[in-house]
Every structure is written in C-alpha cells, then in structure tokens.
Design a protein around this motif. Sequence first.
Motif, PDB file in Angstrom:
ATOM      1  N   GLY A 398     -10.184  15.297  -0.228  1.00  0.00           N
ATOM      2  CA  GLY A 398      -9.799  15.441  -1.455  1.00  0.00           C
ATOM      3  C   GLY A 398      -9.095  14.529  -2.217  1.00  0.00           C
ATOM      4  O   GLY A 398      -8.275  13.485  -1.558  1.00  0.00           O
ATOM      5  N   ASN A 399      -8.928  14.335  -3.393  1.00  0.00           N
ATOM      6  CA  ASN A 399      -8.170  13.377  -4.362  1.00  0.00           C
ATOM      7  C   ASN A 399      -7.402  13.862  -5.283  1.00  0.00           C
ATOM      8  O   ASN A 399      -7.982  13.950  -6.561  1.00  0.00           O
ATOM      9  N   PRO A 400      -6.541  14.874  -4.967  1.00  0.00           N
ATOM     10  CA  PRO A 400      -5.967  15.720  -5.920  1.00  0.00           C
ATOM     11  C   PRO A 400      -5.112  14.737  -7.114  1.00  0.00           C
ATOM     12  O   PRO A 400      -4.685  15.320  -8.164  1.00  0.00           O
ATOM     13  N   VAL A 401      -4.918  13.604  -6.672  1.00  0.00           N
ATOM     14  CA  VAL A 401      -4.245  12.778  -7.763  1.00  0.00           C
ATOM     15  C   VAL A 401      -5.102  12.653  -9.080  1.00  0.00           C
ATOM     16  O   VAL A 401      -4.613  12.449  -9.954  1.00  0.00           O
ATOM     17  N   LEU A 402      -6.390  12.658  -8.682  1.00  0.00           N
ATOM     18  CA  LEU A 402      -7.247  12.560  -9.829  1.00  0.00           C
ATOM     19  C   LEU A 402      -7.827  13.781 -10.413  1.00  0.00           C
ATOM     20  O   LEU A 402      -8.411  13.786 -11.443  1.00  0.00           O
ATOM     21  N   ARG A 408      -0.676  12.106 -11.743  1.00  0.00           N
ATOM     22  CA  ARG A 408       0.052  10.908 -11.475  1.00  0.00           C
ATOM     23  C   ARG A 408       1.472  11.224 -10.960  1.00  0.00           C
ATOM     24  O   ARG A 408       2.014  10.801  -9.783  1.00  0.00           O
ATOM     25  N   SER A 409       2.182  12.530 -11.416  1.00  0.00           N
ATOM     26  CA  SER A 409       3.368  12.862 -10.565  1.00  0.00           C
ATOM     27  C   SER A 409       3.186  13.667  -9.400  1.00  0.00           C
ATOM     28  O   SER A 409       4.110  13.364  -8.233  1.00  0.00           O
ATOM     29  N   LEU A 410       1.833  13.968  -9.135  1.00  0.00           N
ATOM     30  CA  LEU A 410       1.837  14.560  -7.776  1.00  0.00           C
ATOM     31  C   LEU A 410       1.745  13.325  -6.636  1.00  0.00           C
ATOM     32  O   LEU A 410       2.095  13.571  -5.648  1.00  0.00           O
ATOM     33  N   GLY A 411       1.214  12.215  -7.386  1.00  0.00           N
ATOM     34  CA  GLY A 411       0.928  11.286  -6.571  1.00  0.00           C
ATOM     35  C   GLY A 411       2.260  10.524  -6.042  1.00  0.00           C
ATOM     36  O   GLY A 411       2.759  10.468  -4.816  1.00  0.00           O
ATOM     37  N   ALA A 412       3.355  10.646  -7.063  1.00  0.00           N
ATOM     38  CA  ALA A 412       4.743  10.282  -6.775  1.00  0.00           C
ATOM     39  C   ALA A 412       5.219  11.100  -5.562  1.00  0.00           C
ATOM     40  O   ALA A 412       5.888  10.524  -4.728  1.00  0.00           O
ATOM     41  N   ALA A 413       4.932  12.310  -5.759  1.00  0.00           N
ATOM     42  CA  ALA A 413       5.640  13.252  -4.874  1.00  0.00           C
ATOM     43  C   ALA A 413       4.984  12.981  -3.501  1.00  0.00           C
ATOM     44  O   ALA A 413       5.805  13.143  -2.573  1.00  0.00           O
ATOM     45  N   LEU A 414       3.545  12.837  -3.422  1.00  0.00           N
ATOM     46  CA  LEU A 414       2.993  12.703  -2.180  1.00  0.00           C
ATOM     47  C   LEU A 414       3.700  11.412  -1.218  1.00  0.00           C
ATOM     48  O   LEU A 414       3.912  11.175  -0.362  1.00  0.00           O
ATOM     49  N   GLY A 415       4.224  10.405  -2.345  1.00  0.00           N
ATOM     50  CA  GLY A 415       4.682   9.031  -1.900  1.00  0.00           C
ATOM     51  C   GLY A 415       6.139   9.367  -1.235  1.00  0.00           C
ATOM     52  O   GLY A 415       6.854   8.574  -0.533  1.00  0.00           O
ATOM     53  N   SER A 416       6.803  10.539  -1.685  1.00  0.00           N
ATOM     54  CA  SER A 416       8.109  10.867  -0.897  1.00  0.00           C
ATOM     55  C   SER A 416       8.095  11.733   0.229  1.00  0.00           C
ATOM     56  O   SER A 416       9.473  12.183   0.778  1.00  0.00           O
ATOM     57  N   LEU A 417       6.952  12.160   0.716  1.00  0.00           N
ATOM     58  CA  LEU A 417       7.036  12.863   2.129  1.00  0.00           C
ATOM     59  C   LEU A 417       7.446  12.378   3.232  1.00  0.00           C
ATOM     60  O   LEU A 417       7.361  10.904   3.213  1.00  0.00           O
ATOM     61  N   ASP A 418       7.882  12.999   4.230  1.00  0.00           N
ATOM     62  CA  ASP A 418       8.139  12.470   5.485  1.00  0.00           C
ATOM     63  C   ASP A 418       6.967  12.057   6.261  1.00  0.00           C
ATOM     64  O   ASP A 418       7.053  11.081   6.978  1.00  0.00           O
ATOM     65  N   PHE A 419       5.907  12.589   6.051  1.00  0.00           N
ATOM     66  CA  PHE A 419       4.579  12.147   6.559  1.00  0.00           C
ATOM     67  C   PHE A 419       3.360  12.741   5.734  1.00  0.00           C
ATOM     68  O   PHE A 419       3.473  13.992   5.361  1.00  0.00           O
ATOM     69  N   MET A 420       2.452  12.027   5.883  1.00  0.00           N
ATOM     70  CA  MET A 420       1.113  12.503   5.463  1.00  0.00           C
ATOM     71  C   MET A 420      -0.087  11.931   6.054  1.00  0.00           C
ATOM     72  O   MET A 420       0.014  10.709   6.619  1.00  0.00           O
ATOM     73  N   ALA A 421      -0.913  12.727   6.297  1.00  0.00           N
ATOM     74  CA  ALA A 421      -2.305  12.223   7.029  1.00  0.00           C
ATOM     75  C   ALA A 421      -3.425  12.507   6.141  1.00  0.00           C
ATOM     76  O   ALA A 421      -3.580  13.567   5.383  1.00  0.00           O
ATOM     77  N   ALA A 422      -4.420  12.168   6.213  1.00  0.00           N
ATOM     78  CA  ALA A 422      -5.835  12.522   5.605  1.00  0.00           C
ATOM     79  C   ALA A 422      -6.954  12.124   6.247  1.00  0.00           C
ATOM     80  O   ALA A 422      -6.929  11.258   6.998  1.00  0.00           O
ATOM     81  N   VAL A 423      -8.090  13.192   6.200  1.00  0.00           N
ATOM     82  CA  VAL A 423      -9.288  13.211   6.829  1.00  0.00           C
ATOM     83  C   VAL A 423     -10.166  12.457   5.622  1.00  0.00           C
ATOM     84  O   VAL A 423     -10.373  13.563   4.733  1.00  0.00           O
ATOM     85  N   ASP A 424     -10.611  11.321   5.589  1.00  0.00           N
ATOM     86  CA  ASP A 424     -11.348  11.006   4.537  1.00  0.00           C
ATOM     87  C   ASP A 424     -11.874   9.637   4.683  1.00  0.00           C
ATOM     88  O   ASP A 424     -11.660   8.821   5.647  1.00  0.00           O
ATOM     89  N   LEU A 425     -12.857   9.474   3.843  1.00  0.00           N
ATOM     90  CA  LEU A 425     -13.897   8.142   4.042  1.00  0.00           C
ATOM     91  C   LEU A 425     -13.214   7.057   3.492  1.00  0.00           C
ATOM     92  O   LEU A 425     -13.693   5.769   3.699  1.00  0.00           O
ATOM     93  N   TYR A 426     -12.313   7.305   2.573  1.00  0.00           N
ATOM     94  CA  TYR A 426     -11.745   6.117   1.587  1.00  0.00           C
ATOM     95  C   TYR A 426     -10.366   6.177   1.658  1.00  0.00           C
ATOM     96  O   TYR A 426      -9.682   7.279   1.581  1.00  0.00           O
ATOM     97  N   VAL A 427      -9.816   4.804   1.353  1.00  0.00           N
ATOM     98  CA  VAL A 427      -8.439   4.638   0.914  1.00  0.00           C
ATOM     99  C   VAL A 427      -8.540   5.042  -0.693  1.00  0.00           C
ATOM    100  O   VAL A 427      -9.376   4.341  -1.303  1.00  0.00           O
ATOM    101  N   ASN A 428      -8.075   5.970  -1.264  1.00  0.00           N
ATOM    102  CA  ASN A 428      -8.109   6.165  -2.638  1.00  0.00           C
ATOM    103  C   ASN A 428      -6.646   6.714  -3.169  1.00  0.00           C
ATOM    104  O   ASN A 428      -5.616   6.413  -2.550  1.00  0.00           O
ATOM    105  N   GLU A 429      -6.767   7.015  -4.353  1.00  0.00           N
ATOM    106  CA  GLU A 429      -5.492   7.285  -5.287  1.00  0.00           C
ATOM    107  C   GLU A 429      -4.663   8.347  -4.489  1.00  0.00           C
ATOM    108  O   GLU A 429      -3.477   8.154  -4.662  1.00  0.00           O
ATOM    109  N   THR A 430      -5.168   9.280  -3.764  1.00  0.00           N
ATOM    110  CA  THR A 430      -4.283   9.945  -2.866  1.00  0.00           C
ATOM    111  C   THR A 430      -4.147   9.534  -1.478  1.00  0.00           C
ATOM    112  O   THR A 430      -2.880   9.600  -1.108  1.00  0.00           O
TER     113      THR A 430
END
Length: 710
Positions: A398-402, A408-430
């Motif tokens: 998923g790329n919910p930031v786009l 954009r604000s969701l992206g900032a919030a994701l940046g404030s998490l204690d931890f985030m993992a992604a199952v994904d093929l790409y480094v993207n905006e999320t």
Amino acid sequence: MSCHHGEVEKRLGVCNLCEAICGLELTVEDGHVTSIRGNPDDPLSRGHICPKGVALADVHDDPDRLRRPVERVGSGPDAQWVEISWDEALDRTADGLAAAVNGHGRDALGVYLGNPNVHSLGAQTHGVGMLKTFRTRNKFSAGSVDQVPHQLVAWLLFGHQLLIPIPDIDRTSYFLVFGANPMASNGSLMTVPDFPNRLRELTARGGRMVVLDPRRTETAKVADEHHFIRPATDAVVLLSMVRELFEQGLTCVPSYVEGIESVRLAVADFTPEHAEEVSGVPAHEIRRITRDFATADGAAAYGRVGVSTQGFGSVCQWAIQCLNILSGNFDREGGVLFTEPAVDIVGKRIVGAGHRDVWRSRVRGAPELAGELPVSILREEIETPGEGQIRAVLTVAGNPVLSTPDGRSLGAALGSLDFMAAVDLYVNETTRHADVILPPTTALERDQYDLVFHALAVRNTARFTPAVLDKPEGAMDDWEIFREIALRTAARLDRRKPLAKALRERARLSVSPRAIVTGLLLAGRRTTMRALRANPAGVDLGPLRPTMPARLQTRDRLIHLAPDIVLADLPRLRAATEQRRADELVLIGRRHQRDNNSWMHNSERLTRGRPRHQLLMHPDDLTSRGLTDGSQVRVSSRVGEVVTEVRGTDEMMPGVVSLPHGYGHQVEGVRMDNATKVPGVSINDLTDPERLDMSGNAAFNGTPVAVEPV
Ligand code: SF4
C-alpha cells in the motif's frame, strides 16, 4: 518448469494489475519475459489486454524493485537502505510489532492493506490469517478509499458484503452508468475485461449506454448519451429516479422484497426539479431516462468509484440497487445478476458476511465496517496520545501517503511511529518511513487464482495460473512472509495463546495457497484443480443466470429494501444539499488507462508520451479567473495546497476541476527513480479526511477548492 538456456517458451499467465483479470500469453526466453499479449482462449477476457498488461514484466525487471529485505539506517533525505537477511528482517519485524503490543496493548499495532492484496492469492489465503493472529482493532485498507459503500449496501440488502449484483453486460439493452469509466478501467466490482468490444456488441444489438459524469470521460465519449452532473450530487438524482419509478407507475417488484412503501415515502420529496437545481441534470431528462431504463428489455444501473467516493456513496449505491430492483431488472437476464463462482466466497462464508459498528475508533468514534476502520482516521490514531494509540504500523502493498486523504500529513505521522514495517516491492512515499521492508516475489513468480474477481465477473469462469517464472533462490512468496510475521510475532507476545490454538494457527498458515484452492474447488463442486490444470486458459461455467431467492444470504431470505441506517442518512443529504454553494469550485479525481493507482509509474513505456498530470478545467472557468491554458496554478483546499499546470478543456463540467489520483512522486529518499521523473502532484494533498460517507469511505469527490494564478 525451469527454462533452459536458449529456450523460447510460451506460457499462460494472468494480469494482476486490475479487476479485469485478463488472461495472458507470455513469451519467455532464457527465463526472461520478452513479450506479453492477451490470451484469445481465455473464456472471460477473450484475448483482451491493455497497455498495463503489456508492461506487466516491467515490474519484474525493474532495477528499482527490491529483491532482498532492507533496513533503514538514518532518516529523512539521508536515509540509507541496507540489505539484510530474511531471518533478520522477519525477526526485526516481529520484535517491533510485538514490542508495541506488549508495551501498549494489541490496538497499538495498526495494519494497512493496499489494493494489490486483493489481486494476490497468497494475500487472500494468508494475509487474513496473519491479521487474525494480531487481533488489533486498528485494521485499515484501501477499501475505505474505494468500495466500502458497495459492501455496506450488499450486506444490508442481500446479507453478504460481497454479494454484489453484476450488470449482465453481454445481454443488457440499457446500461446506465454513474461515475464509472470502464473504457479506461475495464470495470470494477464488475470484472469486465474487453469492455470496448462488449460495448460494441451492446450497440450492435440495438442497446444503449447512458453515462452521467462531471467529466466527459473515455466512456462518456462513446456513450449514446452523456449528461454532466455536478460532483457529489448523484444521490439526489438517483433518488429522484427512484421516485419517478413510483410516480410513473414503472415498478415491478418480486415477492421476496419488502419495505417498498418505506422507500416510496423516503424519496417522496426528491423531485426531478429539485435534482436539476442541485445537480445540473435537467428534470425532463431525469424523467425520460428513468422511463427508458424501466421500459427497456433488460436494463442495468451501475455506479462506481465516482459515486462511491463521495459523502453519500452508500445512499448512491442503495439508490442504484433500488432502481434495479424496483424496475424488475434485478435477477434478470440483461439486468443485474449474482455470480455463481467455482469458489463461492459468499455462500461458503470464505469471506465473512459483514457487520457494522461493533466497535468504534478511539479518537473520532467512527464505526468499523466488516472489521475495518476508515483509513481517513489512521493519522489521528497515530498522533493522539492515550490508551490504544497506534505505536507500530505494518503496511502491505500500500501507498496510503499518495492514496488516502491528506496523505502528506499521514506521511509525517508514519515518521513519528516507534516502529514500522512494510511488505512491499518498492521504497515509496509510504514505505520510506518503514524500519524494515520485506519484498515478496512478483506476481509472475506466484500461483494465482482470483478468489474475489471471479465472484464479481460478468461471466462465470474459473482459472488457475501456476507461476510463470521460477522463484529465485532465497526469495519469499507473500504468503510465506505473512506466515512468518504472524508466527514470529505471536511467539514474542507476553500474552501467549493457548498451545492448542497456536498449533492450529501454525498448521493453518502452513498450507500452501494452491492446496487451499484445490480444497475450495472440491467443496464448490463446479470444477476441480485437475480440470483447471488441464485447461490453463480457464474453464467456462456459463453466463450469469437468475438465482433468487435461493442465493440471498439474509436470514429470512427476503430483501429489506429500506434499511434504517440508510434512511437515517437522508436528512444529512438534505442538509448538505441546502448548504451547497452554487459558485463553489469542486475537485474530482480521474484514472488513466496507463496508470494503476499509485504504481506502474516506474515503467518507462507506460509513463512516456504526452504528460497527463494536469489540472483539467473548463475554459470558461479559466477565463473568469484570469488563468491561461498551460500556466502554473495554485490549488488549495481546507487541507493543503499544490502547484501544478492547468489545462483548459470542455471535457470538464463548468465549476469542476480534476486531478488524476496516484501522482506526486517527487519525494526525497524514494528509490522509484523513474517515478520521480513523472510530473504531477498528489490530489490527496488536497482531499480531506474529515469528509466521509456513512460507510467510512473517504469522500474524495466534490472537495471544495480554490484555483489561482501562481
Ligand atoms: S485491463 Fe489491463 S491492467 Fe487490467 S487485467 Fe487486463 S491487461 Fe491487466
């Protein structure tokens, strides 16, 4: 299936990019796909392919695609991505997710599933299993920026969220379309590959297609009639059409439908004259279209993303089904019908029937729907302190930031998490905010059976597609990643499950998707895995046919046509209609045939050519604002602003502007190198997470905006 040196082979595959699930014929040379065309023997897609399908292998060959798990070192523009082993990546993921749950409770973990999950067999068979082991209430998906109004209405009327009436496009003589663009999309919640030819056939047999849309879309251009309709006013027009059925004595209702008088009373004040004032569609046209629709020899009303993603998406979907049912076009050849798929995810309850408001979100009190909360509330659940605050997030494809409101604000919030993992093929905006990214194999390396889209298709067919390419050494399929994340996280929780339950979960998650499909086909008794392996192009199970009332999933086998919660939303609709400002400029989205939501922008062949990112605006609106075609403009909403190029076109209804969705890839630290060269801004830096349908779906369409010269 290994491909030996110098070998050229033809292999059958399937396109996983959109709901049309086209069958493909791939040429594989030395283990590389060298060409892709539509498979003419596929009983559903009949050889159809679109530019995205031709480019399918671009994802597989993409040098920017992750092939090994990576860990982020540092943050922001200085972030570095370092390859790590699968064991390390899975353990780090499990550590991070378990720490949030152990420290702050199970709801401290938020999960977001992107749209590609529904296109992957492994995500369907094992992603759900993984989610169950987490037991968090903070589950989100792309469904709430897309189709949950359909699911809510299907559950209310027919007893199951995925029991959705499908237009019988191959036999209908009148196709009434609200806010859908199947010429670009090949259908949605109506799997209709080869829509252009099916439409040609419809026209050849004397049928008509009538489209209501604020933009003269690719579909509107080839329709017999197109009517501009002001965004987010579809509900009022649809309700006035339902009213007209009663007024003109055009109703013809089956015995298993009740609540008709309540519907009649509920729509009594939605006159065509009122609808004209609100929507711009002339009252006499509303009356005529209703009459033409109801008197046609088989008619189907259909509304898709344009009407789902607005403040009254559920009312729209309800009114569309009222039109079908009250006019006698429900469960009728040439009208709308239910599918009878080989794997009956509805009747066999492989997907749950649905529920609503069993719990509510912590901050805003938004009701859950079928176990999910609206993704529009994700940011506030991350940012608002207190018990149950989300501390760790797992995103899958998923790329919910786009793709979600105020991304954009969701992206900032994701940046404030204690931890985030992604199952994904790409480094993207999320995923650039993740600590760990775990890339699965690509669709060409996995088995596929479309559990969901066969259940939504315009014809009953079944097809099992074994992996086209060998799985590379040391790669993991998505279902294997889900299994490992689930089991490793569970093993780290302070509150362990009873041993017997844990063993059952382990056993369930260890059965392969192919084995699961084999069992499901056996249970369904319409075909077998052996038959599908012998016919890799697919097995035809025939056209849709009447199934009522046996197929209803309601307890009393009746359709209750006037659900309280839908009728309770009508006063809000009346109030919104009154508050509407006629001079307000409103924003809508759009889809292009060469885009697939926020992805495929890394494919050179899909992104070259004429730019298509511009803000579309009617020439009169340009003139009245002193703007010139091709100039840079500032578009602002309650939420934010963007600067982009404007293009004048009379394709747009005056007073309406449009940006494509899924654009806006210019973010530092993103590895999608080609995508960052694709111009355009994100429409979701303008859309508003406060604007929701009663189903929890984001109300993208009709966002009030101002446009001014830069
Ligand atoms: S219409 Fe295009 S993207 Fe959709 S399944 Fe077919 S080839 Fe793939």
